[in-house]
Design a protein around this motif. Structure first.
Motif, PDB file in Angstrom:
ATOM      1  N   GLN A 225       0.835  -1.207   0.000  1.00 37.38           N
ATOM      2  CA  GLN A 225       0.000   0.000   0.000  1.00 37.38           C
ATOM      3  C   GLN A 225       0.868   1.255   0.000  1.00 37.38           C
ATOM      4  O   GLN A 225       0.591   2.215  -0.721  1.00 37.38           O
ATOM      5  CB  GLN A 225      -0.926   0.009   1.219  1.00 37.38           C
ATOM      6  CG  GLN A 225      -2.042  -1.003   1.156  1.00 37.38           C
ATOM      7  CD  GLN A 225      -2.895  -0.993   2.415  1.00 37.38           C
ATOM      8  OE1 GLN A 225      -2.603  -0.284   3.384  1.00 37.38           O
ATOM      9  NE2 GLN A 225      -3.962  -1.792   2.399  1.00 37.38           N
ATOM     10  N   ARG A 226       1.903   1.260   0.823  1.00 35.96           N
ATOM     11  CA  ARG A 226       2.802   2.414   0.909  1.00 35.96           C
ATOM     12  C   ARG A 226       3.455   2.674  -0.447  1.00 35.96           C
ATOM     13  O   ARG A 226       3.496   3.794  -0.931  1.00 35.96           O
ATOM     14  CB  ARG A 226       3.855   2.188   1.994  1.00 35.96           C
ATOM     15  CG  ARG A 226       4.766   3.367   2.223  1.00 35.96           C
ATOM     16  CD  ARG A 226       5.694   3.206   3.420  1.00 35.96           C
ATOM     17  NE  ARG A 226       6.441   1.962   3.430  1.00 35.96           N
ATOM     18  CZ  ARG A 226       6.293   0.983   4.330  1.00 35.96           C
ATOM     19  NH1 ARG A 226       5.419   1.101   5.297  1.00 35.96           N
ATOM     20  NH2 ARG A 226       7.026  -0.109   4.259  1.00 35.96           N
ATOM     21  N   GLU A 227       3.927   1.610  -1.085  1.00 35.78           N
ATOM     22  CA  GLU A 227       4.574   1.733  -2.390  1.00 35.78           C
ATOM     23  C   GLU A 227       3.607   2.311  -3.424  1.00 35.78           C
ATOM     24  O   GLU A 227       3.946   3.240  -4.150  1.00 35.78           O
ATOM     25  CB  GLU A 227       5.063   0.350  -2.832  1.00 35.78           C
ATOM     26  CG  GLU A 227       5.717   0.317  -4.186  1.00 35.78           C
ATOM     27  CD  GLU A 227       6.096  -1.101  -4.564  1.00 35.78           C
ATOM     28  OE1 GLU A 227       7.301  -1.298  -4.837  1.00 35.78           O
ATOM     29  OE2 GLU A 227       5.218  -1.987  -4.584  1.00 35.78           O
ATOM     30  N   ALA A 228       2.404   1.780  -3.491  1.00 36.51           N
ATOM     31  CA  ALA A 228       1.407   2.240  -4.466  1.00 36.51           C
ATOM     32  C   ALA A 228       1.043   3.698  -4.215  1.00 36.51           C
ATOM     33  O   ALA A 228       0.971   4.510  -5.149  1.00 36.51           O
ATOM     34  CB  ALA A 228       0.165   1.353  -4.412  1.00 36.51           C
TER      35      ALA A 228
ATOM     36  N   GLY B 133       0.511   8.914  -5.573  1.00 37.87           N
ATOM     37  CA  GLY B 133       0.200  10.167  -4.880  1.00 37.87           C
ATOM     38  C   GLY B 133       1.352  11.141  -4.788  1.00 37.87           C
ATOM     39  O   GLY B 133       1.183  12.339  -4.994  1.00 37.87           O
ATOM     40  N   ALA B 134       2.536  10.647  -4.495  1.00 34.38           N
ATOM     41  CA  ALA B 134       3.670  11.542  -4.279  1.00 34.38           C
ATOM     42  C   ALA B 134       4.557  11.684  -5.503  1.00 34.38           C
ATOM     43  O   ALA B 134       5.037  12.775  -5.799  1.00 34.38           O
ATOM     44  CB  ALA B 134       4.492  11.061  -3.088  1.00 34.38           C
ATOM     45  N   SER B 135       4.782  10.587  -6.210  1.00 30.21           N
ATOM     46  CA  SER B 135       5.686  10.643  -7.357  1.00 30.21           C
ATOM     47  C   SER B 135       4.988  11.044  -8.641  1.00 30.21           C
ATOM     48  O   SER B 135       5.643  11.371  -9.625  1.00 30.21           O
ATOM     49  CB  SER B 135       6.383   9.295  -7.549  1.00 30.21           C
ATOM     50  OG  SER B 135       7.133   8.978  -6.392  1.00 30.21           O
TER      51      SER B 135
ATOM     52  N   VAL C 181      -3.984   1.894  -3.566  1.00 31.16           N
ATOM     53  CA  VAL C 181      -3.967   3.341  -3.309  1.00 31.16           C
ATOM     54  C   VAL C 181      -5.179   3.733  -2.481  1.00 31.16           C
ATOM     55  O   VAL C 181      -5.071   4.485  -1.503  1.00 31.16           O
ATOM     56  CB  VAL C 181      -3.899   4.143  -4.629  1.00 31.16           C
ATOM     57  CG1 VAL C 181      -4.158   5.614  -4.384  1.00 31.16           C
ATOM     58  CG2 VAL C 181      -2.551   3.946  -5.296  1.00 31.16           C
ATOM     59  N   ASN C 182      -6.356   3.230  -2.861  1.00 28.93           N
ATOM     60  CA  ASN C 182      -7.579   3.587  -2.150  1.00 28.93           C
ATOM     61  C   ASN C 182      -7.527   3.085  -0.703  1.00 28.93           C
ATOM     62  O   ASN C 182      -7.839   3.836   0.232  1.00 28.93           O
ATOM     63  CB  ASN C 182      -8.803   3.028  -2.872  1.00 28.93           C
ATOM     64  CG  ASN C 182     -10.077   3.645  -2.337  1.00 28.93           C
ATOM     65  OD1 ASN C 182     -10.147   4.861  -2.163  1.00 28.93           O
ATOM     66  ND2 ASN C 182     -11.056   2.820  -2.063  1.00 28.93           N
ATOM     67  N   ARG C 183      -7.116   1.834  -0.491  1.00 34.61           N
ATOM     68  CA  ARG C 183      -7.025   1.303   0.873  1.00 34.61           C
ATOM     69  C   ARG C 183      -5.963   2.066   1.680  1.00 34.61           C
ATOM     70  O   ARG C 183      -6.141   2.321   2.867  1.00 34.61           O
ATOM     71  CB  ARG C 183      -6.702  -0.192   0.839  1.00 34.61           C
ATOM     72  CG  ARG C 183      -7.900  -1.056   0.448  1.00 34.61           C
ATOM     73  CD  ARG C 183      -7.567  -2.515   0.590  1.00 34.61           C
ATOM     74  NE  ARG C 183      -6.257  -2.788  -0.030  1.00 34.61           N
ATOM     75  CZ  ARG C 183      -6.004  -3.796  -0.827  1.00 34.61           C
ATOM     76  NH1 ARG C 183      -6.918  -4.662  -1.098  1.00 34.61           N
ATOM     77  NH2 ARG C 183      -4.801  -3.961  -1.346  1.00 34.61           N
ATOM     78  N   ALA C 184      -4.862   2.439   1.042  1.00 36.00           N
ATOM     79  CA  ALA C 184      -3.801   3.196   1.721  1.00 36.00           C
ATOM     80  C   ALA C 184      -4.313   4.571   2.164  1.00 36.00           C
ATOM     81  O   ALA C 184      -4.048   5.006   3.287  1.00 36.00           O
ATOM     82  CB  ALA C 184      -2.592   3.349   0.807  1.00 36.00           C
ATOM     83  N   ARG C 185      -5.052   5.235   1.285  1.00 30.64           N
ATOM     84  CA  ARG C 185      -5.608   6.551   1.635  1.00 30.64           C
ATOM     85  C   ARG C 185      -6.562   6.441   2.808  1.00 30.64           C
ATOM     86  O   ARG C 185      -6.526   7.248   3.740  1.00 30.64           O
ATOM     87  CB  ARG C 185      -6.345   7.158   0.435  1.00 30.64           C
ATOM     88  CG  ARG C 185      -5.441   7.681  -0.641  1.00 30.64           C
ATOM     89  CD  ARG C 185      -6.222   8.357  -1.773  1.00 30.64           C
ATOM     90  NE  ARG C 185      -6.860   9.578  -1.322  1.00 30.64           N
ATOM     91  CZ  ARG C 185      -8.186   9.740  -1.187  1.00 30.64           C
ATOM     92  NH1 ARG C 185      -9.021   8.779  -1.495  1.00 30.64           N
ATOM     93  NH2 ARG C 185      -8.678  10.880  -0.768  1.00 30.64           N
TER      94      ARG C 185
ATOM     95  N   GLY D 279      -4.350  13.170  -7.601  1.00 27.26           N
ATOM     96  CA  GLY D 279      -3.374  12.449  -6.789  1.00 27.26           C
ATOM     97  C   GLY D 279      -2.377  11.693  -7.629  1.00 27.26           C
ATOM     98  O   GLY D 279      -1.575  10.943  -7.136  1.00 27.26           O
ATOM     99  N   GLY D 280      -2.413  11.862  -8.912  1.00 29.55           N
ATOM    100  CA  GLY D 280      -1.467  11.192  -9.784  1.00 29.55           C
ATOM    101  C   GLY D 280      -1.475  11.855 -11.144  1.00 29.55           C
ATOM    102  O   GLY D 280      -2.183  12.824 -11.364  1.00 29.55           O
TER     103      GLY D 280
END
Length: 187
Positions: A120-123, A128-130, A152-156, A183-184
């Motif tokens: 999740q962090r990687e996605a 979102g960040a990259s 991404v959705n679960r991470a958010r 976000g991307g």
């Protein structure tokens, strides 16, 4: 040894004899008797600790007055930069710049990110960040686009839970939506 003690006694006597004049001079400089007494005391302490720089045969009072005046001026310059705040009212009105809050929030976000699963962090970081698109992130992670979207959705949602953020809408970026808003990057 007797000459040395006699010389110290003479110097001490000359210093003490100058005290009334030093005190009057200090009062004329600062206008406060207590402050003047402090100035005289500091002058005598400085003179005694730097007695080796006094040239015998010169005017002891003039040397002491110079020390007092220089010390007064140094303190005056320092005090000009200070703000008097006897009741503490000025200090109470001071605020902390916003960047410090942002630094704290960034630290909290970093800690929350570390609580996510690695996938999740990687996605989330890729999209979102990259700024990678879901498709690009899927290729990088060697998985399906749907899997990246789900991660991404679960991470958010998990980040929002960890950070105590309520009412987080699900991400469903429109194809025309700019990358910053979605976000991307644009898919």
């Amino acid at each position: 040894m007797g000459d040395r003690n006699d010389a110290r006694h003479d110097v001490r006597g000359a210093m003490l004899a100058a005290v009334p004049s030093l005190r009057a001079f200090a009062i004329s400089l600062c206008g406060d008797v207590d402050r003047a007494n402090d100035l005289v005391q500091e002058t005598l302490m400085r003179a005694w600790s730097h007695l080796d720089s006094f040239e015998p045969g010169t005017n002891m009072s003039a040397w002491l007055f110079t020390i007092l005046r220089n010390h007064f001026r140094t303190e005056y310059r320092k005090r000009r930069r200070e703000v008097e705040d006897a009741d503490g009212g000025y200090a109470e009105r001071l605020t902390t710049p916003e960047e410090q809050t942002a630094h704290i929030q960034f630290g909290e976000l970093r800690q929350a990110l570390m609580k996510l699963s690695p996938d999740q962090r990687e996605a989330l970081i890729l999209v979102g960040a990259s700024g990678f698109s879901y498709e690009e992130a899927a290729k990088i992670c060697d998985c399906a686009i749907g899997t990246i979207k789900s991660r991404v959705n679960r991470a958010r949602l998990r980040l929002a839970e960890i950070l105590g953020i309520e009412n987080v809408p699900e991400i469903a970026p429109e194809p025309d939506m700019p990358a910053a808003a979605s976000g991307g990057r644009k898919d």
